[in-house]
Enzyme design. Sequence first.
Site, PDB file in Angstrom:
ATOM      1  N   CYS B 122       0.785  -1.230   0.000  1.00 27.28           N
ATOM      2  CA  CYS B 122       0.000   0.000   0.000  1.00 27.28           C
ATOM      3  C   CYS B 122       0.824   1.290   0.000  1.00 27.28           C
ATOM      4  CB  CYS B 122      -0.968  -0.041   1.170  1.00 27.28           C
ATOM      5  SG  CYS B 122      -2.014  -1.524   1.060  1.00 27.28           S
ATOM      6  N   HIS B 273      -3.974   6.450   0.657  1.00 23.69           N
ATOM      7  CA  HIS B 273      -4.268   5.066   0.296  1.00 23.69           C
ATOM      8  C   HIS B 273      -5.622   4.746   0.934  1.00 23.69           C
ATOM      9  CE1 HIS B 273      -4.478   0.787   0.263  1.00 23.69           C
ATOM     10  NE2 HIS B 273      -4.333   0.721   1.566  1.00 23.69           N
ATOM     11  N   ASN B 304     -10.210  -2.319  -0.776  1.00 24.37           N
ATOM     12  CA  ASN B 304      -8.845  -1.860  -0.581  1.00 24.37           C
ATOM     13  C   ASN B 304      -8.022  -2.401  -1.743  1.00 24.37           C
ATOM     14  OD1 ASN B 304      -6.101  -1.783   0.133  1.00 24.37           O
ATOM     15  ND2 ASN B 304      -6.528  -2.028   2.303  1.00 24.37           N
TER      16      ASN B 304
END
Lengths: 79, 362
Positions: B122, B273, B304
């Site tokens: 990430c 993020h 995600n």
Amino acid sequence: MELDTFIKQLADAVEGLDASTLTGDTPLAALPQWDSLALLTTLAMVDSEYGVQVSGRALQECQTVGDLFRLVQKHLPPS
Amino acid sequence: MAEAHLQRARLAGLVSVVGPERRRLDDEPELYGGNRAQLDRLKRTIGLAERWVSPPAQTALDLGHQAATRLLAGLALAPADLDALIFVTQTPDHFQPCNAAILHGRLGLPTSVAAFDVNLGCSGFVYGLYLASLLAETGGCRKVLLVAGDTLSHSVHPRDRAVAPLFGDAAAAALVEQIPPGEPPSPAWFSLHTDGSGADIIKQPAGGFREPATNAALTEHTDADGNVRTRANLHMNGAEVFSFNLRELPLLVEGLMRRAQVGTRDVDAYVFHQANRYIIRNIARRLHLPLERVPMDIVERFGNQSSASIPFTLCHSLGEAARARRLRVLLVGYGVGLSWASALLEVGPLRVCEWITGVAPP
């Protein structure tokens, strides 16, 4: 830092908790609301109310409401 | 300290691709043992409703290939125009060769291209942008293709409620180029960090060489909360991740803004993020950021997306603005490693800044 205030803040942070039913000795495992989401909202509350970032692990090791209170107290700068 | 101030590299185009299959939390009640109340609370607080994933036969490389092809066409670039290719992924097709080399072949790039992977999650897009910008500014590369993406929905166990509902699959392709002499500079600041003591917090333990994929590694275990996983699955300690975010991200953003000498009103958009709405709102409030400049609704609709989430947010939430005018954006990546990084840069008006649904494999 006052236990009563902390208990109120905890009850605000964790949905379904009633401050009037909590004491320092209340075991967290006995509370159905004390789940993974409760951990996150408690971490956020401690950060915003006390400016303290406790580790997730330390939080997970707490057995009672009083343990939570003392964990946060420990992290406060000396006054 | 890994802090950089660059001037002569710029982002010239961006395309994001999401996996073609939609999964809705409402369609998966068995994930919460039919506990509707818990499901609703999670949806409300964390921001989880649906995500878009790839079928098993489709990998991050496939999605990245689609993104790259679309980007090159949109910018009217030929394969021969590229000098470097960086692929950021934690879900590569193979241990070797790297995704970048395989994609190089699929795109028909010339042999004069430098191609390599970056094994980050990430935080990966910000790290990738930093590397691509360095290659363009001081590394002799006029045009760098940066691809970032993962199929994390394939890494989790379907009955691990802690993580199964969280991840979407996506990839993004970005073109980073050297600013030709005579054209004005494009200032960019980067700040990159790591904490290896948090290596166990987000982890996929088995399948590599420390713990090869033997039968033992592929045995299902059920934890105290009733979540099922094997050692070859990705797991995350949500509370520890959250705690890390609260501890490090405000410092990261404040530090970068101080170095760049910008105030909260000087930045057009803060692109975090997209881990979950709850943490982003929390950090944004802590930093007193104007919430209307902080996109935070991607997870609930797309999941995600690992390193693709920042470019996807740029395309989805800011695509129109980025195509129309110049924007000053602050990017914040954070996750597995533990690794975190921030970049402040100006982008736009971009000829290409869009997202598309991926094409399913035949």
